[in-house]
Scaffold this motif. Structure first.
Motif, short mmCIF file in Angstrom:
data_model
loop_
_atom_site.label_atom_id
_atom_site.label_comp_id
_atom_site.label_asym_id
_atom_site.label_seq_id
_atom_site.Cartn_x
_atom_site.Cartn_y
_atom_site.Cartn_z
N VAL A 172 89.31 -23.42 140.02
CA VAL A 172 89.77 -23.61 141.39
C VAL A 172 90.17 -25.04 141.71
O VAL A 172 90.64 -25.32 142.82
N SER A 173 90.01 -25.97 140.75
CA SER A 173 90.43 -27.35 141.00
C SER A 173 90.75 -28.05 139.69
O SER A 173 90.28 -27.66 138.62
N GLU A 174 91.53 -29.11 139.79
CA GLU A 174 91.83 -29.94 138.62
C GLU A 174 90.56 -30.62 138.12
O GLU A 174 90.38 -30.80 136.91
N GLN A 175 89.67 -30.97 139.04
CA GLN A 175 88.42 -31.61 138.66
C GLN A 175 87.61 -30.71 137.74
O GLN A 175 87.06 -31.16 136.73
N LEU A 176 87.53 -29.42 138.06
CA LEU A 176 86.81 -28.48 137.20
C LEU A 176 87.55 -28.27 135.88
O LEU A 176 86.92 -28.14 134.82
N ASN A 177 88.85 -28.24 135.94
CA ASN A 177 89.63 -28.06 134.72
C ASN A 177 89.32 -29.15 133.71
O ASN A 177 89.28 -28.91 132.50
N GLY A 178 89.06 -30.36 134.22
CA GLY A 178 88.76 -31.48 133.34
C GLY A 178 87.45 -31.33 132.59
O GLY A 178 87.21 -32.03 131.60
#
Length: 406
Positions: A172-178
């Motif tokens: 749900v976010s780029e932060q989690l994708n990282g």
């Protein structure tokens, strides 16, 4: 005669107080002509069932959480342990325990999907519900996909196993994708998409023009979120005390309940409210319907959520869709949603003094308050419409044209 395409949709403890965004996505899928079969691990506590649609959701949800020891044992033997032996060796007893308690549910899921002609299940979790889908798949059941809604290390053991066999995944976010490469390594699926949950822009809009705070009158603050220490409600209550000590008649209403249905963290907040002599200034509504939340948003001068951790924040999205000036915390993926000074205001978490100062600044700047609200609505329309997530799940589940991947 053609039949509607079908997918399964698995959500833990559905329908809970924060599950309105799942329901919006389900409705969006069904408006696309897709038949959605609902599955869940178990029902939530009665005190957390709050929406007008909750009873309809319960009636059409198949609950998989009843453990049949004989069925679980038989099911476990139907899957070769060599498939997940390395995972158990590397992660230990907790994964073995989780697999043992999910195999019966996995068998039920496989049987139901076979009976209904469902070839794919989307799991809105990376916890035990994802293991149910993994085991069902390894038994010869439907393919599955997962959505990561928070820090991956908070979803229990077996993450490599859960993600390794997934047809695709969303975060749900780029932060989690990282976080994924470090945790999953080569078990990261080849198809992972950043797709936030969204809101129904038709349902969430103002029913009257926004009116800024008139100095000298009551300042109406609204917050919405589970009563959990991580949501920072205690910091917001401290901020209300600071504002009132400055002579500002701040009135805070909080929608949401604790995970025990009122017997947990709510009591801590009630004690704090009494200790600070704020009984007439802070109201805890408990779990309320989406319609009640919308009414509160239309009545509020400001929306404030002082969360300590947040993947991205649907409560923020709801406020922004209703053009309510929004103050949040600079945590997780929130800065991907709220651009500081453009769509709202962000402060550091655990900082009641800074939060009180930000609230006072926005309240005393009516032009900025209205500008934030208008910009926020445009931001939600651009990026956070619930139809976007539904379209992605439908496309990827049914092997239609694949959009750009990340």
């Amino acid at each position: 005669m053609s039949t509607s395409p079908k997918i399964g949709y698995l959500i833990p403890e559905f329908p809970g107080q924060t599950h309105i965004f799942f329901w919006r996505e389900i409705e969006a899928l069904e408006r696309m002509g897709i038949s959605v079969s609902l599955f869940s691990t178990r029902r939530p506590p009665a005190g957390l069932i709050s929406h007008k649609w909750s009873e309809d959701a319960i009636a059409r949800t198949e609950y998989l959480g009843v453990i049949d020891a004989k069925a679980a044992a038989k099911t476990a033997l139907s899957v070769s342990p060599t498939i997940y032996a390395k995972d158990i060796l590397s992660e230990g007893k907790q994964l073995a325990k989780d697999l043992a308690v999910t195999t019966g549910a996995a068998q039920l899921l496989k049987q139901s999907c076979t009976r209904q002609g469902i070839s794919h299940v989307h799991v809105h979790s990376c916890g035990r519900a994802a293991l149910v889908a993994v085991m069902a798949y390894l038994m010869g059941g439907p393919s599955y996909s997962v959505t990561l809604h928070g820090d991956i290390d908070g979803y229990g053991a077996g993450q490599r196993l859960k993600w390794r066999h997934a047809k695709f995944a969303t975060v749900v976010s780029e932060q989690l994708n990282g976080q994924l490469d470090q945790v999953l390594g080569p078990d990261r699926p080849s198809r992972v998409f950043v797709q936030p949950m969204g809101v129904d822009l038709n349902a969430l809009r103002r029913d009257r023009p926004y009116q800024p705070y008139p100095p000298g009158e009551a300042l109406r603050l609204f917050s919405c979120g589970r009563l959990n220490i991580a949501k920072g409600h205690q910091d917001l209550i401290d901020s209300v005390k600071l504002l009132r000590d400055k002579g500002i008649d701040a009135r805070l209403t909080i929608a949401g309940e604790d995970d025990q249905g009122g017997g947990g963290f709510r009591k801590v907040l009630e004690e704090k409210i009494t200790e600070l002599e704020l009984d007439n200034a802070v109201t805890l509504l408990g779990a309320v319907s989406a319609e009640d939340v919308r009414q509160q948003l239309n009545d509020a001068h400001l929306f404030v959520l002082a969360t300590h951790q947040e993947a991205i924040g649907v409560a923020y999205m709801e406020a922004m869709a209703c053009e309510v000036p929004t103050t949040g915390t600079r945590v997780g993926g929130v800065p991907e949603l709220i651009h500081h000074g453009v769509d709202g205001v962000l402060v550091e978490p655990h900082a009641p003094n800074d939060l009180a100062a930000a609230i006072q600044l926005v309240a005393n700047s009516p032009q900025d308050a209205m500008r934030y609200g208008k910009s926020a609505r445009s931001r939600i329309e651009e990026r956070f419409d619930c139809r976007k997530g539904a379209e992605l799940i439908a496309r990827e589940s049914l092997d239609l044209t694949i959009s750009k991947e990340i």
